[in-house]
Design a protein around this motif. Structure first.
Motif, PDB file in Angstrom:
ATOM      1  N   PRO A  62      -5.306  10.585   2.081  1.00 45.36           N
ATOM      2  CA  PRO A  62      -6.491   9.744   1.912  1.00 45.36           C
ATOM      3  C   PRO A  62      -6.168   8.266   2.125  1.00 45.36           C
ATOM      4  CG  PRO A  62      -5.808  10.719  -0.187  1.00 45.36           C
ATOM      5  CD  PRO A  62      -4.919  11.286   0.843  1.00 45.36           C
ATOM      6  N   HIS A  63      -7.216   7.557   2.561  1.00 46.74           N
ATOM      7  CA  HIS A  63      -6.998   6.178   2.971  1.00 46.74           C
ATOM      8  C   HIS A  63      -8.241   5.341   2.708  1.00 46.74           C
ATOM      9  CE1 HIS A  63      -5.865   2.784   5.439  1.00 46.74           C
ATOM     10  NE2 HIS A  63      -6.915   2.951   6.217  1.00 46.74           N
ATOM     11  N   THR A  64      -8.020   4.070   2.356  1.00 46.94           N
ATOM     12  CA  THR A  64      -9.134   3.118   2.238  1.00 46.94           C
ATOM     13  C   THR A  64      -9.087   2.163   3.425  1.00 46.94           C
ATOM     14  OG1 THR A  64      -9.261   3.269  -0.158  1.00 46.94           O
ATOM     15  CG2 THR A  64     -10.102   1.254   0.831  1.00 46.94           C
ATOM     16  N   PRO A  65     -10.085   2.229   4.351  1.00 48.51           N
ATOM     17  CA  PRO A  65     -10.082   1.310   5.491  1.00 48.51           C
ATOM     18  C   PRO A  65     -10.424  -0.130   5.061  1.00 48.51           C
ATOM     19  CG  PRO A  65     -11.539   3.208   5.880  1.00 48.51           C
ATOM     20  CD  PRO A  65     -11.203   3.182   4.420  1.00 48.51           C
ATOM     21  N   GLY A  66     -10.561  -0.993   6.054  1.00 50.06           N
ATOM     22  CA  GLY A  66     -10.915  -2.397   5.781  1.00 50.06           C
ATOM     23  C   GLY A  66      -9.811  -3.324   6.257  1.00 50.06           C
ATOM     24  N   ILE A  67      -9.928  -3.762   7.532  1.00 47.39           N
ATOM     25  CA  ILE A  67      -8.865  -4.618   8.098  1.00 47.39           C
ATOM     26  C   ILE A  67      -9.026  -6.072   7.659  1.00 47.39           C
ATOM     27  CG2 ILE A  67      -8.487  -3.087  10.081  1.00 47.39           C
ATOM     28  CD1 ILE A  67     -10.019  -5.100  11.836  1.00 47.39           C
ATOM     29  N   THR A  90      -6.160 -10.785   7.173  1.00 50.32           N
ATOM     30  CA  THR A  90      -6.718 -10.046   8.315  1.00 50.32           C
ATOM     31  C   THR A  90      -5.537  -9.557   9.139  1.00 50.32           C
ATOM     32  OG1 THR A  90      -6.797 -11.915   9.863  1.00 50.32           O
ATOM     33  CG2 THR A  90      -8.733 -11.606   8.469  1.00 50.32           C
ATOM     34  N   GLY A  91      -5.694  -8.397   9.744  1.00 48.85           N
ATOM     35  CA  GLY A  91      -4.667  -7.920  10.664  1.00 48.85           C
ATOM     36  C   GLY A  91      -3.456  -7.326   9.969  1.00 48.85           C
ATOM     37  N   TYR A  92      -2.299  -7.414  10.615  1.00 52.91           N
ATOM     38  CA  TYR A  92      -1.078  -6.706  10.207  1.00 52.91           C
ATOM     39  C   TYR A  92      -1.444  -5.229   9.997  1.00 52.91           C
ATOM     40  CZ  TYR A  92       0.605 -11.475   9.783  1.00 52.91           C
ATOM     41  OH  TYR A  92       0.918 -12.774  10.052  1.00 52.91           O
ATOM     42  N   ASP A  93      -0.944  -4.629   8.913  1.00 50.71           N
ATOM     43  CA  ASP A  93      -1.243  -3.201   8.739  1.00 50.71           C
ATOM     44  C   ASP A  93      -2.429  -2.968   7.790  1.00 50.71           C
ATOM     45  OD1 ASP A  93      -0.505  -0.483   9.386  1.00 50.71           O
ATOM     46  OD2 ASP A  93       0.122  -0.298   7.290  1.00 50.71           O
ATOM     47  N   THR A  98      -2.123   0.807   5.485  1.00 48.09           N
ATOM     48  CA  THR A  98      -2.067   0.157   4.166  1.00 48.09           C
ATOM     49  C   THR A  98      -3.511   0.094   3.667  1.00 48.09           C
ATOM     50  OG1 THR A  98      -0.185  -1.213   4.833  1.00 48.09           O
ATOM     51  CG2 THR A  98      -1.505  -2.019   2.971  1.00 48.09           C
ATOM     52  N   ASP A  99      -3.751   0.510   2.422  1.00 45.07           N
ATOM     53  CA  ASP A  99      -5.123   0.515   1.899  1.00 45.07           C
ATOM     54  C   ASP A  99      -5.766  -0.857   2.060  1.00 45.07           C
ATOM     55  OD1 ASP A  99      -5.361   3.213   0.987  1.00 45.07           O
ATOM     56  OD2 ASP A  99      -3.880   2.717  -0.550  1.00 45.07           O
TER      57      ASP A  99
END
Ligand SMILES: NC(=O)c1ccc[n+]([C@@H]2O[C@H](COP(=O)([O-])OP(=O)(O)OC[C@H]3O[C@@H](n4cnc5c(N)ncnc54)[C@H](OP(=O)(O)O)[C@@H]3O)[C@@H](O)[C@H]2O)c1
Length: 331
Positions: A62-67, A90-93, A98-99
């Protein structure tokens, strides 16, 4: 006791990806020196790709998106950041493996953290977000490659999108004459209000003649869609004009002859907002907060809550959104 918080969680169930708002614990966040209480995030095309299990974006569920995330430092083991300071990431992983910012807390390495530029609020920074930052980097790259307002009109493709709409507004603010390309001709007034001198249809910017060169009409181009529209922009750009390429909504592939490059000296510049070195990153944020500060940021933004994100993911994938979708995580 560990802090609990609300987040959008994408889980893999068989071959499908299920999105739910869940309670999470700060203890389950990845390691990092800075814990941030997120106040605002924003929706980008890449978040939607993460939410549907695109392997090029996210492999771990499971993962929480949101760059994108902007908020206040809650804890920091790096003394360069103090509790209570306003910051953005913003950006990177972030939001990839990374959540990310679709949760009320993130924990990240301090190297990813940008102090909120003076003259910009947390809310404004997320109306800009990765899309606006990428638009800023594209405009910055035009100037770095000596493509100036007097060199002619600048084509902006995918113009109603997050990157495209802010690119139109920034180019206008910086004295350029942006010509907007869109598949949504009913949004002509929106684009003109942002500063487009003209609006043309997607078909007009998608040359099917097969000719290796077309008449050079653009001083440069900010392309956000890739594919044949990028190829068309390259072969329609004037002598020594600059074309920036950041996106793939039409296609990841394009075909070009070498002629625009060897006969017209056209420059094709790749734009990456993810791993961009911190000195250029701060320079672009500083411009966005000052000489390029947009008066019409609110006009560009549609503000939603975390509970609404699910439906907006489908809309951005269908290319139906205009401008920027700001996510307010404050209850
Ligand atoms: N390189 C980087 O660092 C970086 C950073 C941010 C974003 N990006 C990329 O830049 C692109 C734009 O991002 P965004 O957040 O602005 O996305 P967005 O808000 O979804 O905007 C994309 C726009 O592209 C146009 N479009 C959609 N489908 C298309 C198709 N099949 N053919 C031609 N045009 C199409 C639409 O605009 P119209 O209807 O107006 O034509 C749409 O609004 C994405 O590919 C994203 O991954 C890259």
């Amino acid at each position: 006791m560990s802090k609990k918080f609300k987040a959008l969680v994408v889980s893999k169930e068989g071959d499908s990806f299920v999105r739910e708002i869940k309670e999470r614990s700060v203890d389950d966040l990845p390691e990092g020196d800075v814990l941030i209480k997120v106040k605002y995030s924003s929706l980008n095309y890449k978040d939607a790709l993460s939410a549907i299990g695109n392997k090029g974006v996210t492999r771990k569920f499971p993962h929480t998106p949101g760059i994108d995330a902007a908020g206040v430092v809650a804890e920091s083991s790096d003394s360069s950041f103090q509790e209570g300071e306003e910051v953005l990431v913003t950006g990177y992983d972030l939001g990839m493996n990374t959540d990310g910012g679709f949760g009320e807390y993130i924990r990240v390495p301090s190297e990813w953290v940008v102090r909120l530029p003076k003259n910009l609020s947390l809310r404004e920074s997320m109306i800009i977000g990765t899309a606006g930052f990428t638009a800023g980097l594209s405009v910055y790259s035009l100037a770095e490659n000596n493509t100036m307002p007097e060199d002619g009109e600048i084509l902006v493709t995918g113009a109603t999108g997050g990157v495209g709409s802010i690119a139109v507004a920034l180019l206008s603010k910086a004295g350029y004459h942006p010509v907007a390309v869109t598949g949504k001709m009913d949004r002509e007034n929106f684009l003109k209000k942002l500063g487009a001198v003209r609006v043309i249809s997607r078909d007009e910017a998608d040359d099917k003649s097969g000719k290796p060169m077309l008449k050079g009409v653009w001083g440069g181009a900010v392309d956000t869609v890739g594919g044949n529209i990028l190829a068309t922009a390259i072969k329609s750009t004037k002598y020594m004009g600059t074309v920036t390429a950041c996106g793939l909504t039409q296609s990841t592939e394009f075909t070009s002859s070498v002629f625009p490059f060897i006969l017209r000296g056209v420059r094709l510049i790749g734009i990456d907002s993810v791993e961009l070195p911190m000195d250029i990153r701060l320079n672009v944020w500083n411009k966005l907060a000052n000489e390029w500060k947009l008066d019409n940021l609110d006009y560009l933004a549609n503000e939603i809550k975390l509970d609404d994100v699910d439906g907006y993911i489908d809309s951005i994938l269908a290319g139906k959104l205009s401008g920027r979708t700001l996510i307010n995580l404050q209850s």
